[in-house]
Design a protein around this motif. Structure first.
Motif, mmCIF file in Angstrom:
data_model
loop_
_atom_site.group_PDB
_atom_site.id
_atom_site.type_symbol
_atom_site.label_atom_id
_atom_site.label_comp_id
_atom_site.label_asym_id
_atom_site.label_seq_id
_atom_site.Cartn_x
_atom_site.Cartn_y
_atom_site.Cartn_z
ATOM 1 N N LEU A 45 -12.138 11.553 -2.648
ATOM 2 C CA LEU A 45 -11.082 12.187 -2.689
ATOM 3 C C LEU A 45 -10.117 11.978 -3.561
ATOM 4 C CD1 LEU A 45 -8.372 13.507 -1.050
ATOM 5 C CD2 LEU A 45 -8.215 12.255 0.111
ATOM 6 N N GLU A 66 -3.893 6.555 1.047
ATOM 7 C CA GLU A 66 -4.906 8.233 1.341
ATOM 8 C C GLU A 66 -6.179 7.741 1.219
ATOM 9 O OE1 GLU A 66 -2.467 11.601 0.371
ATOM 10 O OE2 GLU A 66 -3.505 12.850 1.272
ATOM 11 N N LEU A 125 -8.190 12.496 7.597
ATOM 12 C CA LEU A 125 -6.863 11.333 7.971
ATOM 13 C C LEU A 125 -5.584 11.912 8.605
ATOM 14 C CD1 LEU A 125 -6.518 11.780 3.892
ATOM 15 C CD2 LEU A 125 -6.888 9.716 5.076
ATOM 16 N N ILE A 126 -5.491 13.112 9.210
ATOM 17 C CA ILE A 126 -4.775 14.067 10.195
ATOM 18 C C ILE A 126 -5.261 14.728 11.530
ATOM 19 C CG2 ILE A 126 -2.796 13.756 8.948
ATOM 20 C CD1 ILE A 126 -2.339 16.648 8.099
ATOM 21 N N GLU A 175 0.841 -1.482 0.540
ATOM 22 C CA GLU A 175 -0.193 0.200 -0.337
ATOM 23 C C GLU A 175 1.123 1.034 0.036
ATOM 24 O OE1 GLU A 175 -3.108 0.750 0.745
ATOM 25 O OE2 GLU A 175 -4.178 -2.021 0.891
ATOM 26 N N GLY A 193 -2.751 6.439 -6.016
ATOM 27 C CA GLY A 193 -2.986 5.289 -5.448
ATOM 28 C C GLY A 193 -4.239 4.236 -5.686
ATOM 29 N N LEU A 194 -3.592 3.966 -6.817
ATOM 30 C CA LEU A 194 -4.709 2.972 -7.550
ATOM 31 C C LEU A 194 -3.973 1.339 -7.221
ATOM 32 C CD1 LEU A 194 -5.460 4.265 -11.140
ATOM 33 C CD2 LEU A 194 -7.397 4.199 -8.941
ATOM 34 N N TYR A 195 -5.270 0.167 -6.992
ATOM 35 C CA TYR A 195 -4.105 -1.606 -7.037
ATOM 36 C C TYR A 195 -3.851 -1.586 -8.139
ATOM 37 C CZ TYR A 195 -5.635 -0.423 -2.345
ATOM 38 O OH TYR A 195 -6.209 0.239 -1.185
ATOM 39 N N THR A 243 4.535 7.054 5.169
ATOM 40 C CA THR A 243 4.160 7.624 3.091
ATOM 41 C C THR A 243 5.080 8.278 2.710
ATOM 42 O OG1 THR A 243 3.010 9.113 3.957
ATOM 43 C CG2 THR A 243 1.820 7.333 2.864
ATOM 44 N N LEU A 271 -0.347 7.521 7.736
ATOM 45 C CA LEU A 271 0.267 8.654 6.472
ATOM 46 C C LEU A 271 1.021 9.630 6.578
ATOM 47 C CD1 LEU A 271 -2.485 8.873 4.502
ATOM 48 C CD2 LEU A 271 -2.660 11.076 5.381
ATOM 49 N N THR A 272 1.613 9.773 7.886
ATOM 50 C CA THR A 272 2.929 11.410 8.161
ATOM 51 C C THR A 272 4.241 10.471 7.942
ATOM 52 O OG1 THR A 272 2.393 11.258 10.679
ATOM 53 C CG2 THR A 272 1.101 12.974 8.669
ATOM 54 N N GLU A 305 2.517 1.111 -3.578
ATOM 55 C CA GLU A 305 1.430 1.676 -4.595
ATOM 56 C C GLU A 305 0.983 3.151 -3.629
ATOM 57 O OE1 GLU A 305 -0.753 -1.464 -4.890
ATOM 58 O OE2 GLU A 305 -0.307 -1.467 -7.341
ATOM 59 N N LYS A 306 1.736 3.974 -3.203
ATOM 60 C CA LYS A 306 0.515 4.948 -2.981
ATOM 61 C C LYS A 306 -1.203 4.738 -2.381
ATOM 62 C CE LYS A 306 4.792 7.693 -4.084
ATOM 63 N NZ LYS A 306 4.977 7.762 -3.220
ATOM 64 N N SER A 307 -0.955 3.714 -2.091
ATOM 65 C CA SER A 307 -3.018 3.795 -2.311
ATOM 66 C C SER A 307 -3.264 4.180 -0.599
ATOM 67 C CB SER A 307 -2.926 1.713 -2.654
ATOM 68 O OG SER A 307 -2.895 1.056 -1.956
ATOM 69 N N ARG A 310 -3.927 6.175 12.401
ATOM 70 C CA ARG A 310 -4.156 6.382 10.853
ATOM 71 C C ARG A 310 -3.155 7.855 11.000
ATOM 72 N NH1 ARG A 310 -8.786 7.070 8.411
ATOM 73 N NH2 ARG A 310 -9.102 4.917 9.700
ATOM 74 N N GLU A 311 -2.494 8.192 11.445
ATOM 75 C CA GLU A 311 -2.381 10.223 10.770
ATOM 76 C C GLU A 311 -0.854 9.445 10.954
ATOM 77 O OE1 GLU A 311 -2.809 13.066 13.506
ATOM 78 O OE2 GLU A 311 -1.119 14.393 12.506
#
Lengths: 245, 306
Positions: free
Chosen positions: B80, A94, B50-51, A87, B86-88, A245, A241-242, A90-92, A237-238
């Motif tokens: 979003l 977010e 998300l944050i 994940e 960010g696709l699979y 990634t 993400l921070t 693939e940057k998926s 979560r945070e």
């Protein structure tokens, strides 16, 4: 927590694994070697002049059964690292984290995906192993050695506990790793204590009987609980993400 | 639809966003402009739960950002498109959409209909069973748009959706944004692209950690400076200049045979200026009305904060 949400993530991840050749090879190769290779070893050693005595054979078969436990610790690392670091690559993460799913549902989904295929592969290969091992040892022993309490404990108690331990360890490792291979390499460390136990049994330092297996189960259970708290702390979560990634 | 009051985010000692206050109305396309590191993505991430926020208040609909119980409700309402699609890659186009449709609790019937509708709208229907990994950048971006809409969100957050796209793909994305707007959805668009902002946004906020200005593209252009009238002449004479200076006290710049005059109401002032020039024997070759562009506004505002 909604199991249905976790299951959606798990089925997606399992579908992705099935399409990755390297993940498939890992899932097939180890169980195949253990389930077919080890009975062949018994057949080969037993066929030699003198062969294995009926007292030595059960000890060897119990040791071989322990390989399924090692597999249960090794195989989930491949899938768990794909599932988590994949994940990241693939940057998926977010869009996934922006969806209405809680951190615990997501973690559970990823854990189920890393748990079911390896444990399924271990169970299938253990059946093949037991059938083949019985075939090649029946003449010497005069009875069917498998199934017995020892392999029952290994498959039904130790295998899931080891797989869970391995997945939790991978969650922690993946938060620091930048690629799936690095995560897998670090994930493999979890199998080292089990390998040490195997070696200890081979040199006769310990006997892998039911009481020893129950003690090992208790130790792994405690480790599972400790790593559960550490992995849930990492899987925020945070934080994901921070920092991931 | 979105209300933000004094919203601040700090990462340790670093302040990423400070004291943001503005509102986004329902059905509006709101453009968020700013240089790299201005806090645009951080703002979107806070609004998408998300944050966490460091301080301040933000609501989406009736739900509060930062309130644990409201977080899932907010995420159900929004779609979003992050700066990385960010696709699979190992899943097909329709599998990618189906996964997100399920996560957003979209029932099977509407989910299938939406997948078909959006893939057809974005010319991807023929490739629905192709793995996303084999798609071009433009196709991936279009698929990400469909993914963000598959559950019919009320608000769409887009983080630089046309960055790195070829002009044709960028146009498709822009047209799609306008199509989505027609459906009454609120769009929050982070962008670097001033032309894009001018074309699709109802209002624009310019940010550089703090909100520097906000308004419609027209208001922003007007806020920067007065329009100018450029007059090309056969010859500029001193008599002509003194007559013009008596007529209009506004700033007059002379360059070669051109006059650049600040005007407040071009429709009223331009005929008087031309008449004054003619009265001094000047010959007008060309008259051009110049207005500041959004780029002028953006560059000046960002420059002023340095």
């Amino acid at each position: 927590m909604r199991i249905s949400k976790a299951w959606i993530v798990a089925t997606k991840d399992m579908r992705v694994f099935l399409r990755r050749k390297s993940a498939n090879y890992s899932l097939v190769l180890f169980p195949l070697i253990v389930s077919v290779g080890l009975p062949l070893v018994l057949r080969f050693v037993g066929a030699r002049q003198g062969g294995l005595s009926s007292t030595r054979l059960p000890i060897l078969m119990n040791s071989f059964s322990f390989f399924f436990l090692i597999g249960a610790a090794l195989l989930p690392t491949v899938l768990a690292s794909y599932s988590l670091v994949g994940e990241k690559i693939e940057k998926s993460l977010e869009p996934l984290l922006a969806a209405p799913i809680t951190d615990s549902e997501l973690l559970l989904g990823k854990s189920i995906a890393a748990f079911i295929p390896p444990v399924g592969a271990i169970y299938i290969s253990s059946i093949v192993f037991m059938v083949l091992a019985n075939l090649v040892t029946h003449n010497t022993l005069g009875y069917l050695y498998f199934p017995n309490w020892a392999i029952g404990l290994i498959l039904l108690l130790l295998t899931p506990l080891s797989a869970i331990l391995s997945i939790e360890w991978c969650v922690i490792v993946s938060s620091r790793a930048s690629d799936a291979r690095a995560a897998q390499m670090q994930g493999l460390f979890i199998a080292l204590p089990l390998l040490a136990i195997y070696v200890a049994s081979e040199v006769g330092a310990i006997s892998l009987n039911t009481s020893t297996l129950l003690i090992i189960s208790a130790v792994i259970l405690v480790a599972d609980i400790i790593l559960f708290f550490l992995s849930t702390k990492t899987f925020q979560r945070e934080e994901i993400l921070t920092k991931w990634t | 639809m979105i209300t933000i009051e004094n919203l601040t985010k700090k990462f340790g000692k670093v302040t990423a966003v400070e004291g943001l206050t503005f509102q986004v109305k329902e059905g509006e396309v709101f453009g968020f402009l700013g240089p790299n590191g201005a806090g645009k993505t951080t703002t979107i991430r806070m609004l998408c739960c998300l944050i966490s926020k460091t301080s301040g208040e933000a609501t989406i609909g009736d739900y509060h950002i930062g309130k644990a119980d409201d977080s899932l409700q907010i995420r159900r309402m929004i779609g979003l498109i992050p700066d990385n699609v960010g696709l699979y890659d190992d899943l097909t186009a329709s599998e990618n959409l189906d996964f997100y449709g399920k996560l957003y609790e979209c029932p099977e019937g509407p989910r299938r209909e939406n997948i078909e509708r959006f893939l057809k709208m974005l010319d991807l229907w023929e490739r629905k069973d192709t793995r996303a990994g084999s798609f071009s950048k433009g196709m991936k971006q279009k698929l990400a748009l469909a993914r963000a809409l598959v559950h019919e969100p009320k608000i769409l957050f887009m983080d630089e959706p046309t960055a790195n796209l070829d002009p044709e793909s960028a146009k498709t994305v822009r047209d799609f944004i306008l199509e989505v707007k027609k459906q009454g959805r609120t769009i929050f668009l982070n962008t670097h692209n001033l032309d894009e902002a001018q074309r699709v946004c109802d209002r624009i906020g310019i940010i550089k950690k703090k909100l520097l200005t906000i308004g419609t593209p027209e208001q922003l252009r007007e806020s920067l400076s007065k329009p100018k009238t450029e007059i090309r002449l056969a010859q500029v004479t001193e008599t002509m200049l003194s007559t013009l200076r008596k007529l209009i006290p506004n700033k007059i710049e002379v360059s070669d045979n051109k006059l650049l005059i600040d005007v407040t109401d071009p429709d009223k002032e331009n005929p008087a200026i031309i008449a004054a020039i003619a009265s001094t024997g000047g010959q007008v070759r060309e008259v051009t009305q110049l207005a500041p562009t959004l780029e002028d506004v953006y560059l000046q505002i960002v420059k002023e904060t340095k």
